[in-house]
Motif scaffolding. Structure first.
Motif, PDB file in Angstrom:
ATOM      1  N   THR A  45     -26.559  10.645  -5.681  1.00 52.74           N
ATOM      2  CA  THR A  45     -27.612  10.973  -4.691  1.00 52.74           C
ATOM      3  C   THR A  45     -28.668  11.961  -5.528  1.00 52.74           C
ATOM      4  OG1 THR A  45     -26.437  12.902  -3.992  1.00 52.74           O
ATOM      5  CG2 THR A  45     -26.249  10.735  -2.860  1.00 52.74           C
ATOM      6  N   SER A  46     -29.784  11.631  -5.565  1.00 52.22           N
ATOM      7  CA  SER A  46     -30.835  12.591  -6.147  1.00 52.22           C
ATOM      8  C   SER A  46     -32.105  12.468  -5.367  1.00 52.22           C
ATOM      9  CB  SER A  46     -31.059  12.494  -7.692  1.00 52.22           C
ATOM     10  OG  SER A  46     -31.988  13.163  -8.006  1.00 52.22           O
ATOM     11  N   ASN A  47     -33.031  13.268  -5.466  1.00 52.34           N
ATOM     12  CA  ASN A  47     -34.383  13.293  -5.024  1.00 52.34           C
ATOM     13  C   ASN A  47     -35.183  12.303  -5.951  1.00 52.34           C
ATOM     14  OD1 ASN A  47     -33.928  14.765  -2.755  1.00 52.34           O
ATOM     15  ND2 ASN A  47     -34.433  16.630  -3.706  1.00 52.34           N
ATOM     16  N   PHE A  48     -34.866  12.369  -7.339  1.00 56.15           N
ATOM     17  CA  PHE A  48     -35.495  11.569  -8.267  1.00 56.15           C
ATOM     18  C   PHE A  48     -34.573  10.193  -8.189  1.00 56.15           C
ATOM     19  CE2 PHE A  48     -35.886  10.752 -13.061  1.00 56.15           C
ATOM     20  CZ  PHE A  48     -37.085   9.963 -12.721  1.00 56.15           C
ATOM     21  N   LYS A  49     -35.463   9.087  -7.779  1.00 54.41           N
ATOM     22  CA  LYS A  49     -34.895   7.864  -7.388  1.00 54.41           C
ATOM     23  C   LYS A  49     -34.130   6.996  -8.724  1.00 54.41           C
ATOM     24  CE  LYS A  49     -37.650   6.882  -3.519  1.00 54.41           C
ATOM     25  NZ  LYS A  49     -38.728   6.047  -2.754  1.00 54.41           N
ATOM     26  N   SER A  50     -34.939   7.236 -10.070  1.00 59.79           N
ATOM     27  CA  SER A  50     -34.224   6.713 -11.147  1.00 59.79           C
ATOM     28  C   SER A  50     -33.381   7.617 -12.013  1.00 59.79           C
ATOM     29  CB  SER A  50     -35.786   6.039 -12.091  1.00 59.79           C
ATOM     30  OG  SER A  50     -36.012   4.985 -11.206  1.00 59.79           O
ATOM     31  N   LEU A  67     -29.821   3.211 -13.162  1.00 57.14           N
ATOM     32  CA  LEU A  67     -30.270   2.689 -14.147  1.00 57.14           C
ATOM     33  C   LEU A  67     -31.275   1.315 -13.869  1.00 57.14           C
ATOM     34  CD1 LEU A  67     -28.020   3.368 -17.174  1.00 57.14           C
ATOM     35  CD2 LEU A  67     -30.119   4.441 -16.967  1.00 57.14           C
ATOM     36  N   ALA A  68     -32.474   1.475 -14.150  1.00 57.22           N
ATOM     37  CA  ALA A  68     -33.478   0.202 -14.157  1.00 57.22           C
ATOM     38  C   ALA A  68     -33.738  -0.425 -15.351  1.00 57.22           C
ATOM     39  CB  ALA A  68     -34.615   0.705 -13.090  1.00 57.22           C
ATOM     40  N   ILE A  69     -34.048  -1.672 -15.284  1.00 54.45           N
ATOM     41  CA  ILE A  69     -34.472  -2.237 -16.552  1.00 54.45           C
ATOM     42  C   ILE A  69     -35.463  -3.465 -16.146  1.00 54.45           C
ATOM     43  CG2 ILE A  69     -32.626  -4.108 -16.396  1.00 54.45           C
ATOM     44  CD1 ILE A  69     -32.699  -3.889 -19.672  1.00 54.45           C
ATOM     45  N   PRO A  92     -53.100  13.354 -10.080  1.00 50.73           N
ATOM     46  CA  PRO A  92     -51.741  13.534  -9.721  1.00 50.73           C
ATOM     47  C   PRO A  92     -51.243  12.388  -8.757  1.00 50.73           C
ATOM     48  CG  PRO A  92     -53.415  15.025  -8.895  1.00 50.73           C
ATOM     49  CD  PRO A  92     -54.346  14.442  -9.758  1.00 50.73           C
ATOM     50  N   LYS A  93     -50.003  12.183  -8.796  1.00 49.46           N
ATOM     51  CA  LYS A  93     -49.414  11.609  -7.973  1.00 49.46           C
ATOM     52  C   LYS A  93     -49.614   9.817  -7.986  1.00 49.46           C
ATOM     53  CE  LYS A  93     -47.005  14.932  -6.217  1.00 49.46           C
ATOM     54  NZ  LYS A  93     -45.573  15.318  -6.425  1.00 49.46           N
ATOM     55  N   ARG A  94     -50.410   9.418  -9.051  1.00 47.43           N
ATOM     56  CA  ARG A  94     -50.660   7.954  -8.966  1.00 47.43           C
ATOM     57  C   ARG A  94     -50.109   7.412  -9.873  1.00 47.43           C
ATOM     58  NH1 ARG A  94     -57.100   5.699  -9.224  1.00 47.43           N
ATOM     59  NH2 ARG A  94     -56.700   3.824  -8.548  1.00 47.43           N
ATOM     60  N   PHE A  95     -48.935   7.877 -10.335  1.00 46.95           N
ATOM     61  CA  PHE A  95     -48.051   7.099 -11.438  1.00 46.95           C
ATOM     62  C   PHE A  95     -46.594   6.987 -11.208  1.00 46.95           C
ATOM     63  CE2 PHE A  95     -51.622   9.234 -13.467  1.00 46.95           C
ATOM     64  CZ  PHE A  95     -52.372   8.265 -14.267  1.00 46.95           C
ATOM     65  N   LEU A 155     -43.694  10.312 -10.024  1.00 45.02           N
ATOM     66  CA  LEU A 155     -42.790   9.136 -10.626  1.00 45.02           C
ATOM     67  C   LEU A 155     -41.560   9.123  -9.403  1.00 45.02           C
ATOM     68  CD1 LEU A 155     -41.547   7.625 -12.694  1.00 45.02           C
ATOM     69  CD2 LEU A 155     -40.203   9.580 -13.620  1.00 45.02           C
ATOM     70  N   GLU A 156     -41.441   7.548  -9.168  1.00 43.48           N
ATOM     71  CA  GLU A 156     -40.377   7.431  -8.418  1.00 43.48           C
ATOM     72  C   GLU A 156     -39.249   6.352  -8.856  1.00 43.48           C
ATOM     73  OE1 GLU A 156     -41.645   5.362  -4.853  1.00 43.48           O
ATOM     74  OE2 GLU A 156     -42.958   7.282  -4.337  1.00 43.48           O
ATOM     75  N   TYR A 157     -39.573   5.761  -9.861  1.00 36.76           N
ATOM     76  CA  TYR A 157     -38.971   4.706 -10.595  1.00 36.76           C
ATOM     77  C   TYR A 157     -39.243   4.676 -12.200  1.00 36.76           C
ATOM     78  CZ  TYR A 157     -37.347   3.167  -6.006  1.00 36.76           C
ATOM     79  OH  TYR A 157     -36.985   2.932  -4.593  1.00 36.76           O
ATOM     80  N   TRP A 158     -38.296   4.417 -12.967  1.00 40.71           N
ATOM     81  CA  TRP A 158     -38.855   4.165 -14.243  1.00 40.71           C
ATOM     82  C   TRP A 158     -37.711   3.259 -14.923  1.00 40.71           C
ATOM     83  CZ3 TRP A 158     -35.274   5.073 -18.223  1.00 40.71           C
ATOM     84  CH2 TRP A 158     -34.177   6.203 -18.243  1.00 40.71           C
TER      85      TRP A 158
END
Length: 289
Positions: A22-27, A32-34, A217-220, A257-260
């Motif tokens: 659990t984390s506020n940072f989704k990625s 892990l995402a690919i 800001p917040k657009r990426f 940032l939400e996902y990387w």
């Protein structure tokens, strides 16, 4: 692999970091995402086996490419079954414009059906991924923000966020106000058109992403994370190149940032070996979390 077998292997620890924290940072590194373009050769041989291997390496989230009414030649229901069997989730999908290559699944051909199918499999983002070289004309650039806005309006109605993915050509001088990328940012809706930032291509163009985070800001919310070799500027495993990821990730809140997604377009090694090298570096450096 059946779902029950996947769960059993996971509980025994054979699937590494698959289970989510659990984390506020989704990625974070536990989710892990690919981008599946990384393993396109393996996918062309056996889609489900490839996804099983990725799950076994700790990946739980995907960005897909090449939707043309089917997902890698599978119907929506067939693809959903594979996702269920492997325990993977599609976060995002890549689509070209259709300006000249007007295939199904592009922004200009069957876009509503594309949105319907991506919504059905639970995608949160749909992304304009690429302009082919022959599409990179002044006329097409000037029309592009309107096309992106229209595409984003359609995805918005389905609860999906639209975005645009960069390469390096967008950072060429376009008009008196700046680059192609600047023109897209200025003339497209900040709400309907977010940006998927490819860190490699921005670095290759000699651009500092933090300048864009400050100005927009917040657009990426989406990033492609891959590294660049010194000298040749070829693709490299994360940590085997020259990009200062620590500095960039420290600015992720400003970026929104939400996902990387880990991505590597090509490799001088077996691609799965490259993925393991990148994953090891990610796990060893807390700023990725």
């Amino acid at each position: 692999m059946h779902r029950k077998d996947f769960i059993r292997l996971s509980s025994l620890g054979f699937l590494g970091l698959y289970s989510c924290g659990t984390s506020n940072f989704k990625s974070n590194t536990n989710t892990l995402a690919i981008q599946l373009y990384t393993v396109r050769d393996a996918i062309s041989e056996d889609l489900e086996k490839t996804l099983e291997r990725l799950a076994g390496l700790g990946f739980s989230r995907l960005e897909v490419y090449g939707y043309n009414g089917t997902f890698f030649g599978k119907t929506r229901n067939e693809f959903q079954s594979i996702l269920k069997n492997t325990g993977l989730k599609v976060i995002s999908s890549h689509h070209t414009t259709g300006i000249l290559h007007n295939d199904r699944g592009t922004l200009l051909n069957s876009w509503e059906q594309s949105v319907e199918h991506l919504h059905a499999i639970g995608a949160e983002y749909m992304v304009c991924s690429y302009l082919f070289p022959e599409e990179r004309t002044t006329e097409n650039y000037r029309k592009l923000p309107e096309l992106l806005n229209q595409s984003g309006e359609t995805t918005h109605k389905a609860g999906i966020q639209f975005a645009y993915h960069n390469h390096d050509f967008e950072f060429e001088k376009f008009d008196e106000s700046g680059t192609v990328y600047d023109f897209i940012l200025k003339h497209s809706s900040p709400e309907r058109v977010k940006m998927e930032l490819d860190l490699y291509w921005m670095a290759k163009a000699g651009i500092d992403p933090l300048v864009y985070f400050e100005n927009h800001p917040k657009r990426f919310p989406l990033w492609h994370v891959k590294d660049m070799k010194a000298g040749s500027k070829d693709f490299a495993e994360i940590g085997n190149g020259t990009i200062d990821f620590k500095r960039i990730f420290e600015a992720r809140d400003k970026a929104g940032l939400e996902y990387w997604f880990l991505e590597q377009d090509s490799s001088d090694k077996d691609m799965f070996e490259s993925i393991k090298i990148s994953k090891k570096y990610i796990l060893e450096h807390a700023y990725f979390r």
